[in-house]
Design an enzyme around this catalytic site. Structure first.
Site, PDB file in Angstrom:
ATOM      1  N   HIS A 123      31.632  42.614  47.655  1.00  0.00           N
ATOM      2  CA  HIS A 123      32.242  43.649  46.830  1.00  0.00           C
ATOM      3  C   HIS A 123      33.749  43.727  47.072  1.00  0.00           C
ATOM      4  O   HIS A 123      34.432  44.537  46.473  1.00  0.00           O
ATOM      5  CB  HIS A 123      31.620  45.012  47.104  1.00  0.00           C
ATOM      6  CG  HIS A 123      30.202  45.120  46.633  1.00  0.00           C
ATOM      7  ND1 HIS A 123      29.148  44.715  47.400  1.00  0.00           N
ATOM      8  CD2 HIS A 123      29.667  45.563  45.477  1.00  0.00           C
ATOM      9  CE1 HIS A 123      28.024  44.914  46.734  1.00  0.00           C
ATOM     10  NE2 HIS A 123      28.310  45.431  45.554  1.00  0.00           N
ATOM     11  N   GLU A 154      24.177  36.091  36.138  1.00  0.00           N
ATOM     12  CA  GLU A 154      25.584  35.679  36.037  1.00  0.00           C
ATOM     13  C   GLU A 154      25.741  34.253  35.524  1.00  0.00           C
ATOM     14  O   GLU A 154      26.662  33.960  34.749  1.00  0.00           O
ATOM     15  CB  GLU A 154      26.282  35.844  37.391  1.00  0.00           C
ATOM     16  CG  GLU A 154      26.521  37.299  37.790  1.00  0.00           C
ATOM     17  CD  GLU A 154      25.306  37.965  38.422  1.00  0.00           C
ATOM     18  OE1 GLU A 154      24.306  37.256  38.684  1.00  0.00           O
ATOM     19  OE2 GLU A 154      25.363  39.181  38.656  1.00  0.00           O
TER      20      GLU A 154
END
Lengths: 341, 326
Positions: free
Chosen positions: B129, B60
Site C-alpha cells: 500500500h 488486475e
C-alpha cells in the site's frame, strides 16, 4: 460429496437453531467462547483504531466468526491455515496469542512481526498459520503449495486456504484449482462470501452466483454452506477435510457469510443500506444463535456470563499490552531483509 | 480557476478528457459506484454513464489486458489500480503487450491506454500500500512513466497522458492527494510528457526528484536559502522519456547534484540520473553525486515509516556534504 452437499443444503435452508446432528454442550461452549473472543477482540481493535493507535489498514472480521471457528474445529494438529488480510479471527482460532496479534496491530515490538507487518502481515510457524496476505487472491497459490508439501511428505495433513468472493475472480485462483485437481493436493479452498468485495457486491462482480461450483471444470467438489451457523460450518468442514485426507484431492467450500463493518476502517458504506446490515445482525448473528442454543440445552446465564467475563479480560489484557509494549527500535527497519551474519 | 487538491485535479482531468473525447473509458475496481478508493473517479459514473465508467472484478491482470485490447480498437482506456502493490500483477500485460504493440505492428496499431495507480507511502500501511515501484516500469521500453507532484501538474500531465497515443503508467503520490490546494484552471491545457519542471532556480546546488519528495526538496531549498545557499529544484515529472538536458544544464551551472526519491536506493531510477551525470555531465561535477532515497528494505508499518521516508533533514545533510567539496 453427498455428505457435503447435504451439509451445505442443511446449512442453506436452516434458520434459527440446529436440531439435527448438532453440537454437544461442550462443543457449543467452545464455539461460543472462540466466536466471542474474536468479536470482542475486533471491537477493541476498532476502538484502538478510532483512538489513532493503529496505523494503516484494519479489516475487521465481525459477523464472520462462525466460519473460522467451525472450520478450525474440523482440523487437527499439523494442518495449515492461510488467508487474506481480514485475518485476525483466523489467527486467534489457530491459537495465536491475542497479546501478540493486538500488539502487531498497534505496530509494537511485542507483536508477531515485531511491529513491522501490522494487521495484514502476521505469521506463526508454531501454529501453522501462514499469513496474513494483502494481495487479493494470491494466497490461493501459496496454500496450494503448502498442500503439496503434505502430499510430498506422505502425511494426511490438509491446508485450509481462505479467500473472499472478491478474490475468487482472480486468475491465479483458477490456476491453483487446476494444479490442485491435477495433482490431487490436500487443500480445502474456502471462499468466505461476505457479499461485498470492498464496495462491489458479488452480483456485480461475479457472473456465477453459486461459487461452490467454481471448481467444477476441474472436478473439484464443492458445497455452499450457511456460514452464519457454526454447526453447519463444522459439519461441512469435516466432510471436506476427510475428502482431502483420504487422498481425493481438493475440495471447495463456499461460506455464505456477512461482514457487519466496512471493508476497512475507511469505508464510505454507500453500497448497502443500514437496514440490510441491521437485519443480518438481529436475525442471523452467529453468536446470538449459539447463545440461544446454549440456553435451550440448559446452560445458565451465570455460566455464560463467566465466559463473557473471561473473554473480556483476555481482550482487555491484550489491549493494554498492545499500548504498553515498546515501539520497535528504528534499527529494525534494516533487519530480516536477507539472511544476516 | 478554483482551488483543488491533487485528487480533485485528477478527477477534473478525467472528466475533461471524457467530455472532449468519447473514446475515453474509465475502468477499475470500485471506480464507478464508489468513485474509487481515493475518490479520484467520484461522479464520473453519474456524469458519463455505465458504458464508459465501469467497475471491474478484482482482477488486475485482466484489467490491464482488457485495456490493451480496447486500445488496439482505438479506445483510450484509463484503468485504475487501487494501490501500486496490486499493479505488479498487471506488469505482465504492460510489459509483454501494451509496451510492444506499436513495435510489433510497426506502427499500424498503438496502445493509447493509461494505467493510473497511487504510489508511495502516506496511508501508514506497510508494503504494497506504500511502495514506490516506478523503476519496475522505467526499465520497460515502450511505456511512458509519469509522476505528478502538485495539483496543477497532476491535471496537466494526466490530460497529456490520456491524449497521448502510447501507454502511460501514471503514478499518483498518495501522500500528496490531499496535502495542499492550489488554483487549477480546468481549461484543458496539458503539460508536455517529455520535460522536467524547474520549480526553483538558485545556481549553487541542484535538487532533483519526483513524486512525494518534491515538497521535501522545496522545503530543503527554503532552509538552504536561509543559510545563504540557493538551490535549483527540478521535478522530473516524466521519468520516461527522461529530459536529461534540463538536469544536465542545471548541474552545468551548480556542479552539485542531490537526487531524491522515495523508492529504495539500489536500482532506483535515481541511478539512471546519476549515470547520465557520470557520462555527459561528468566534467560539470564539483562534488560526488548524492542520492537521498528510501532504504533497501521493505516499507514498514507506520511507527518505522518516518525512519524510512527521505525527508528534509536527509536532503539538507546531503546538500551540505555536496557543498563542502571544492
Amino acid at each position: 460429496m453427498a455428505h457435503a452437499a447435504e451439509a451445505g443444503k442443511r446449512g442453506r435452508t436452516r434458520t434459527g437453531v440446529s436440531k439435527a446432528g448438532g453440537f454437544s454442550s461442550d462443543e457449543l461452549l467452545r464455539a461460543y467462547r472462540e466466536m466471542l473472543l474474536i468479536r470482542r477482540f475486533e471491537e477493541k481493535a476498532g476502538q484502538l483504531y478510532g483512538m489513532g493507535l493503529i496505523g494503516g489498514f484494519c479489516h475487521l472480521y465481525i459477523g464472520q466468526e462462525a466460519v473460522v471457528v467451525g472450520l478450525q474445529m474440523a482440523l487437527k494438529e499439523g494442518d495449515q491455515v492461510i488467508t487474506s488480510y481480514r485475518d485476525h479471527g483466523h489467527m486467534l482460532v489457530t491459537g495465536m496469542a491475542p497479546r501478540g496479534v493486538m500488539a502487531e496491530l498497534t505496530g509494537r515490538a511485542g507483536g508477531y512481526s515485531r511491529g513491522k507487518g501490522g494487521s495484514m502481515h502476521m505469521f506463526s510457524k508454531e501454529r501453522n498459520f501462514f499469513g496474513g496476505h494483502g494481495i487479493v487472491g494470491a494466497q490461493a497459490s501459496l496454500g496450494t503449495g503448502l498442500a503439496f508439501s503434505n502430499r510430498y511428505r506422505g502425511n494426511d495433513n490438509v491446508c485450509l486456504t481462505y479467500f473472499g468472493e472478491g478474490a475468487s475472480n482472480q486468475g491465479q485462483v483458477y490456476e491453483s484449482f487446476n494444479l490442485a485437481a491435477l495433482m490431487k493436493l490436500p487443500v480445502v479452498y474456502v471462499i468466505e462470501n461476505n457479499r461485498y468485495g470492498m464496495g462491489t457486491s458479488v452480483e456485480r462482480a461475479s457472473a456465477s452466483q453459486d461459487l461452490s461450483k467454481n471448481g467444477a471444470p476441474w472436478g473439484i467438489p464443492g458445497a455452499q454452506v450457511d456460514g452464519m451457523d457454526v454447526e453447519a460450518v463444522k459439519l461441512a468442514g469435516e466432510v471436506a477435510v476427510a475428502h482431502c485426507r483420504a487422498g481425493n484431492g481438493p475440495f471447495l467450500l463456499e461460506m455464505k457469510t456477512y461482514r457487519y463493518r466496512g471493508h476497512s476502517m475507511s469505508d464510505p458504506a454507500k453500497y448497502r443500506t443500514r437496514e440490510e446490515v441491521q437485519k443480518m445482525r438481529t436475525e442471523r448473528d452467529c453468536i446470538d444463535t449459539v447463545h440461544a442454543r446454549l440456553t435451550e440445552l440448559g446452560v445458565t446465564e451465570p455460566e455464560i456470563k463467566q465466559i463473557d467475563d473471561a473473554v473480556k479480560q483476555i481482550v482487555q489484557d491484550a489491549a493494554e499490552f498492545a499500548q504498553t509494549s515498546p515501539e520497535p527500535d528504528p534499527a529494525e527497519l534494516w533487519t530480516d531483509v536477507l539472511v544476516e551474519g | 480557476m478554483r482551488d483543488a487538491t491533487l485528487v480533485e485535479a485528477i478527477n477534473a482531468a478525467l472528466a475533461r478528457a471524457m467530455q472532449e473525447d468519447e473514446r475515453v473509458l474509465v475502468l477499475g475496481e470500485d471506480v464507478g459506484k464508489d468513485g474509487g478508493v481515493f475518490r479520484a473517479t467520484d461522479g464520473l459514473l453519474a456524469r458519463f454513464g455505465p458504458a464508459r465508467v465501469f467497475d471491474t472484478p478484482v482482477a488486475e491482470a485482466a484489467i490491464a489486458g482488457m485495456s490493451v485490447g480496447l486500445a488496439a480498437q482505438g479506445f483510450c482506456p484509463v484503468a485504475e489500480i487501487q494501490f501500486m502493490g496490486f499493479a505488479y500483477a498487471a506488469i505482465d500485460q504492460l510489459l509483454n503487450h501494451a509496451a510492444r504493440l506499436r513495435t510489433r505492428t510497426r506502427g499500424r496499431l498503438s496502445c493509447p491506454m493509461v494505467l493510473r495507480t497511487p504510489c508511495g507511502a502516506g496511508v501508514h500501511a506497510p508494503e504494497h500500500h506504500s511502495e514506490s515501484g516506478e523503476a519496475c516500469f522505467t526499465n520497460i521500453p515502450g511505456l511512458r512513466v509519469v509522476v505528478p507532484s502538485s495539483p496543477r501538474r497532476g491535471y496537466g500531465l494526466l490530460l497529456a497522458a490520456i491524449r497521448d497515443s502510447d501507454p502511460v503508467v501514471f503514478l499518483e503520490p498518495t501522500r500528496l492527494y490531499r496535502a495542499v490546494r492550489e488554483p487549477v484552471a480546468d481549461d484543458g491545457t496539458s503539460l508536455p510528457l517529455d520535460r522536467c519542471i524547474t520549480l526553483r532556480e538558485g545556481g549553487d546546488v541542484t535538487l532533483v526528484g519526483w513524486g512525494g519528495v518534491v515538497p521535501e526538496m522545496l522545503a530543503a531549498a527554503e532552509r538552504l536559502a536561509a543559510e545563504g545557499t540557493q538551490a535549483d529544484v527540478i521535478d522530473v515529472a516524466t521519468l520516461v522519456p527522461l529530459d536529461a538536458e534540463t538536469i544536465l544544464a542545471s548541474v552545468a551551472g551548480t556542479g552539485r547534484c542531490v537526487i531524491c526519491h522515495e523508492a529504495p536506493l539500489t536500482g532506483g531510477f535515481g541511478a539512471e540520473i546519476a549515470a547520465r551525470l557520470a557520462g555527459p555531465g561528468l566534467f560539470s561535477l564539483l562534488a560526488p553525486v548524492e542520492r537521498v532515497t528510501g532504504w533497501d528494505t521493505i516499507v514498514p508499518l507506520s511507527r518505522l515509516e518516518r525512519h524510512y521516508l527521505p525527508g528534509v533533514e536527509r536532503i539538507l545533510a546531503a546538500a551540505r556534504r555536496s557543498l563542502r567539496h571544492g
